[in-house]
Write a protein that holds these residues in place. Structure first.
Motif, PDB file in Angstrom:
ATOM      1  N   ILE A 110       3.985 -20.189 -23.966  1.00 29.00           N
ATOM      2  CA  ILE A 110       2.783 -20.906 -24.395  1.00 29.00           C
ATOM      3  C   ILE A 110       2.938 -22.392 -24.113  1.00 29.00           C
ATOM      4  O   ILE A 110       2.053 -23.030 -23.528  1.00 29.00           O
ATOM      5  N   SER A 111       4.081 -22.947 -24.494  1.00 27.88           N
ATOM      6  CA  SER A 111       4.330 -24.378 -24.292  1.00 27.88           C
ATOM      7  C   SER A 111       4.314 -24.737 -22.816  1.00 27.88           C
ATOM      8  O   SER A 111       3.742 -25.760 -22.411  1.00 27.88           O
ATOM      9  N   ILE A 139      -5.608 -25.183 -18.325  1.00 31.40           N
ATOM     10  CA  ILE A 139      -5.525 -24.042 -19.235  1.00 31.40           C
ATOM     11  C   ILE A 139      -5.914 -24.496 -20.638  1.00 31.40           C
ATOM     12  O   ILE A 139      -5.296 -25.390 -21.204  1.00 31.40           O
ATOM     13  N   LYS A 140      -6.945 -23.865 -21.193  1.00 31.58           N
ATOM     14  CA  LYS A 140      -7.476 -24.258 -22.501  1.00 31.58           C
ATOM     15  C   LYS A 140      -6.961 -23.371 -23.635  1.00 31.58           C
ATOM     16  O   LYS A 140      -6.914 -23.797 -24.782  1.00 31.58           O
ATOM     17  N   LEU A 187      -6.226 -18.830 -20.185  1.00 28.12           N
ATOM     18  CA  LEU A 187      -7.629 -18.925 -19.806  1.00 28.12           C
ATOM     19  C   LEU A 187      -8.076 -20.375 -19.598  1.00 28.12           C
ATOM     20  O   LEU A 187      -7.581 -21.279 -20.281  1.00 28.12           O
ATOM     21  N   PRO A 188      -9.057 -20.595 -18.714  1.00 27.33           N
ATOM     22  CA  PRO A 188      -9.591 -21.942 -18.513  1.00 27.33           C
ATOM     23  C   PRO A 188     -10.683 -22.305 -19.523  1.00 27.33           C
ATOM     24  O   PRO A 188     -11.285 -23.369 -19.435  1.00 27.33           O
ATOM     25  N   ILE A 210      -4.177 -29.774 -28.716  1.00 29.38           N
ATOM     26  CA  ILE A 210      -5.161 -30.804 -29.069  1.00 29.38           C
ATOM     27  C   ILE A 210      -5.238 -31.824 -27.936  1.00 29.38           C
ATOM     28  O   ILE A 210      -4.264 -32.521 -27.638  1.00 29.38           O
ATOM     29  N   ARG A 211      -6.389 -31.889 -27.288  1.00 27.56           N
ATOM     30  CA  ARG A 211      -6.592 -32.782 -26.150  1.00 27.56           C
ATOM     31  C   ARG A 211      -7.874 -33.571 -26.323  1.00 27.56           C
ATOM     32  O   ARG A 211      -8.779 -33.159 -27.057  1.00 27.56           O
ATOM     33  N   LYS A 212      -7.978 -34.672 -25.626  1.00 32.46           N
ATOM     34  CA  LYS A 212      -9.223 -35.430 -25.606  1.00 32.46           C
ATOM     35  C   LYS A 212     -10.169 -34.770 -24.608  1.00 32.46           C
ATOM     36  O   LYS A 212      -9.831 -34.612 -23.441  1.00 32.46           O
TER      37      LYS A 212
END
Length: 343
Positions: A137-138, A146-147, A173-174, A286-288
């Motif tokens: 996963i990491s 990849i979302k 998955l995207p 967690i991303r912007k």
């Protein structure tokens, strides 16, 4: 008395049908036929050349990749649903939408022993499995396209298992899937109304009531959820708040292995080796992002990772497929009682 119970996290309803109430022996559990021709099993120890090259492995003796000496092996699925080399561009065609088949599809073989199944796993086997989950996963989240990484294990024919040798899978998955988005947004809604995590509150209630709890240790709890979608469904969750499975410590891994081993063995004895799906629900990174800003905001505060074990002993039929609601013929209070009674 029959009830229609609300499953808050998944935002759906479950008909708990006491009038149809079934005891464990009243379910028709098919016996999984064991293959004895190990030469044909691509996951078998010594058959490493029958799979794509490994991506990750646990090799205590330092043996080279794609040879014997492993305890866990991870490699791309030979028949992948998605591929990392495919385009990730989103396109419109009239009123229709599509995304190129970008992603990843990997297989995690948790044991070299062909005849060792989930109910036979010891703590070390589960710990190694979780280490592989955590590592992959990491690693996959380093690719910003990849979302979400969905990790699952199919046990038994009715659960979709096609190769007998024990293994799990992950699909990267995207996009963030609809169910995961629903669970995140429901958790967020609860948090901003109550200033508390929903699953933390659910765990507190189950610990106090003790009518659906089947096991707990210092760090984890296993229980049959109030609005279980499936009969004998088990939820395993950390008793401490954590949104991201990959943050788990070595000590916590040991407790997670302990509670999963207990739960799977109880399920196996109660229903006599039922098929089931094991699913890990964890936070996306967690991303912007302008597109998913609502999803990411406060995610570490309100989302709580967990595992679900979903026995596949009933058939999804017209009601479930037509409404996205479920009928559960064994109330979770009864399921927990049966699980606890079995020796």
């Amino acid at each position: 008395m029959n009830e229609i119970r609300y499953n808050f996290l998944k935002d759906t309803w479950v008909v708990v049908s006491a009038d149809r109430a079934r005891r464990p022996h009243e379910y028709n559990i098919s016996i999984y036929e064991e293959s004895t021709d190990l030469s044909k099993c691509p996951f078998e120890y010594g058959n490493e050349d029958k799979t794509p090259p490994e991506i990750f492995a646990i090799r205590p003796d330092g043996s080279p990749p794609n040879t014997p000496g492993w305890k866990v092996r991870v490699f791309p699925n030979k028949y992948p649903a998605l591929k990392i080399e495919n385009p990730s561009i989103r396109e419109g065609e009239f009123i229709f939408e599509k995304i190129g088949g970008f992603g990843a599809h990997e297989v995690i073989v948790e044991t070299p022993d062909h005849f060792k199944h989930t109910q036979d796993f010891e703590d070390e086997d589960f710990i190694n499995m979780f280490i592989a989950f955590k590592h992959r996963i990491s690693a996959l989240y380093k690719d910003l396209r990849i979302k979400y990484v969905h990790v699952f294990k199919n046990h038994g024919k009715e659960a979709g298992k096609s190769i007998v040798h024990s293994h799990s899978q992950l699909i990267a998955l995207p996009i963030i899937p609809k169910l995961q988005k629903t669970m995140i947004l429901q958790s967020k809604k609860y948090f901003y109304e109550k200033e508390r995590c929903y699953l933390c509150d659910e765990i507190k209630i189950e610990k106090n009531l003790k009518i659906r709890t089947i096991y707990e240790n210092d760090n984890f709890i296993a229980y049959c959820p109030y609005a279980s979608l499936f009969p004998f469904e088990i939820k395993i969750a950390p008793k401490f708040h954590s949104h991201d499975f990959t943050n788990i410590s070595d000590l916590q891994l040991k407790d997670l292995a302990d509670v999963l081993k207990f739960s799977v063995r109880k399920l196996n004895k109660t229903l006599i080796n039922p098929s089931f799906n094991l699913i890990l629900y964890t936070s996306p990174p967690i991303r912007k992002s302008i597109i998913d800003e609502e999803i990411y905001k406060g995610l570490d505060l309100h989302f709580h990772w967990h595992i679900e074990i979903l026995p596949r002993i009933t058939t999804l039929a017209g009601f479930e497929l037509g409404t996205d609601y479920y009928i559960n013929p064994t109330p979770p209070e009864d399921a927990a009682k049966y699980l606890m009674e079995v020796i």
